[in-house]
Design an enzyme around this catalytic site. Structure first.
Site, PDB file in Angstrom:
ATOM      1  N   ALA A  47     -27.024  86.812  57.555  1.00 43.15           N
ATOM      2  CA  ALA A  47     -27.475  87.702  56.781  1.00 43.15           C
ATOM      3  C   ALA A  47     -26.688  88.985  56.450  1.00 43.15           C
ATOM      4  O   ALA A  47     -26.458  89.565  55.597  1.00 43.15           O
ATOM      5  CB  ALA A  47     -28.843  88.000  57.094  1.00 43.15           C
ATOM      6  N   LYS A  48     -26.265  89.625  57.473  1.00 39.67           N
ATOM      7  CA  LYS A  48     -25.543  90.828  57.654  1.00 39.67           C
ATOM      8  C   LYS A  48     -24.045  90.475  57.280  1.00 39.67           C
ATOM      9  O   LYS A  48     -23.489  91.398  56.273  1.00 39.67           O
ATOM     10  CB  LYS A  48     -25.336  91.329  59.110  1.00 39.67           C
ATOM     11  N   ILE A  49     -23.513  89.386  57.365  1.00 41.17           N
ATOM     12  CA  ILE A  49     -22.397  89.103  56.765  1.00 41.17           C
ATOM     13  C   ILE A  49     -22.272  89.058  55.154  1.00 41.17           C
ATOM     14  O   ILE A  49     -21.466  89.736  54.338  1.00 41.17           O
ATOM     15  CB  ILE A  49     -21.486  87.710  57.235  1.00 41.17           C
ATOM     16  N   ASN A  52     -22.940  92.481  53.803  1.00 38.76           N
ATOM     17  CA  ASN A  52     -21.457  93.410  53.782  1.00 38.76           C
ATOM     18  C   ASN A  52     -20.720  92.683  52.749  1.00 38.76           C
ATOM     19  O   ASN A  52     -19.848  93.680  51.810  1.00 38.76           O
ATOM     20  CB  ASN A  52     -20.847  93.061  55.084  1.00 38.76           C
TER      21      ASN A  52
END
Length: 71
Positions: A47-49, A52
């Protein structure tokens, strides 16, 4: 970013065993205002990738639009 970290407004996207997330959530809320359980191990990082990547696409689009406007 650094400003959000200093203000305690970070967002944590967490993957793993839900019971372990529940145990760690109290600690994470000391450092951030948003703590989101994403599912199994690795899903928080995924989810973070994605987040970003979306930010990068937006920044590239803005830079290209500004470059076009300047020319």
């Amino acid at each position: 970013g650094v400003g959000a970290a200093r203000a305690g407004n970070l967002t944590f996207m967490v993957g793993g065993v839900e019971q372990e997330f529940d145990a760690a959530k109290e600690l994470l809320t000391c450092m951030g205002s948003n703590v989101v359980y994403c599912g199994q191990v690795g899903t928080g990082q995924a989810a973070k990738i994605c987040n970003n990547m979306l930010l990068a696409i937006s920044m590239i689009g803005t830079a290209e639009a500004m470059n076009l406007g300047i020319r």
